[in-house]
Design a protein around this motif. Structure first.
Motif, PDB file in Angstrom:
ATOM      1  N   LEU A  40       0.774  -1.268   0.020  1.00 54.40           N
ATOM      2  CA  LEU A  40      -0.052  -0.023   0.040  1.00 54.40           C
ATOM      3  C   LEU A  40       0.922   1.242  -0.087  1.00 54.40           C
ATOM      4  CD1 LEU A  40      -2.671  -0.914   2.849  1.00 54.40           C
ATOM      5  CD2 LEU A  40      -3.031  -0.701   0.421  1.00 54.40           C
ATOM      6  N   ASP A  41       0.419   2.251  -0.620  1.00 55.99           N
ATOM      7  CA  ASP A  41       1.131   3.568  -0.762  1.00 55.99           C
ATOM      8  C   ASP A  41       0.176   4.391  -0.792  1.00 55.99           C
ATOM      9  OD1 ASP A  41       3.745   3.573  -0.273  1.00 55.99           O
ATOM     10  OD2 ASP A  41       4.294   3.029  -2.400  1.00 55.99           O
ATOM     11  N   SER A  47     -10.190  -1.836   4.304  1.00 58.12           N
ATOM     12  CA  SER A  47     -10.350  -3.242   4.155  1.00 58.12           C
ATOM     13  C   SER A  47      -9.400  -4.027   4.880  1.00 58.12           C
ATOM     14  CB  SER A  47      -9.841  -3.428   2.755  1.00 58.12           C
ATOM     15  OG  SER A  47      -8.703  -3.178   2.458  1.00 58.12           O
ATOM     16  N   LEU A  48      -8.690  -3.436   5.849  1.00 58.49           N
ATOM     17  CA  LEU A  48      -7.766  -4.419   6.904  1.00 58.49           C
ATOM     18  C   LEU A  48      -8.730  -4.969   7.840  1.00 58.49           C
ATOM     19  CD1 LEU A  48      -4.758  -2.058   6.697  1.00 58.49           C
ATOM     20  CD2 LEU A  48      -5.069  -3.834   5.031  1.00 58.49           C
ATOM     21  N   THR A  49      -8.426  -6.220   8.138  1.00 58.02           N
ATOM     22  CA  THR A  49      -9.249  -6.881   9.123  1.00 58.02           C
ATOM     23  C   THR A  49      -8.478  -7.522  10.344  1.00 58.02           C
ATOM     24  OG1 THR A  49      -9.141  -8.766   8.016  1.00 58.02           O
ATOM     25  CG2 THR A  49     -11.010  -7.410   7.762  1.00 58.02           C
ATOM     26  N   GLY A  50      -7.108  -7.489  10.325  1.00 58.65           N
ATOM     27  CA  GLY A  50      -6.191  -8.134  11.296  1.00 58.65           C
ATOM     28  C   GLY A  50      -5.232  -9.114  10.546  1.00 58.65           C
TER      29      GLY A  50
END
Length: 65
Positions: A40-41, A47-50
């Protein structure tokens, strides 16, 4: 999908590829397992869940001036 292979943040950072990497924050989480790797930049984290490992140039954190 089964979690048959898990790798920790510490194990990833021990790889030759990351020999010049620095831990800037979150050193207490080095033994956490990683399920996904993202590149990612942009500062879009919705959308990040762990259990993600983020690879970034850090450009999103730099001063635009």
């Amino acid at each position: 999908m089964r979690d048959s292979f898990m790798i920790s943040v510490r194990e990833i950072l021990a790889a030759k590829t990351f020999r010049d990497a620095s831990i800037l924050a979150g050193s207490k989480g080095l033994d956490r397992n990683v399920k996904w790797v993202h590149i990612l930049d942009s500062p879009i984290y919705t959308s990040l869940t762990g259990q993600e490992f983020i690879l970034s140039t850090g450009r999103m954190f730099s001063d635009p001036a």
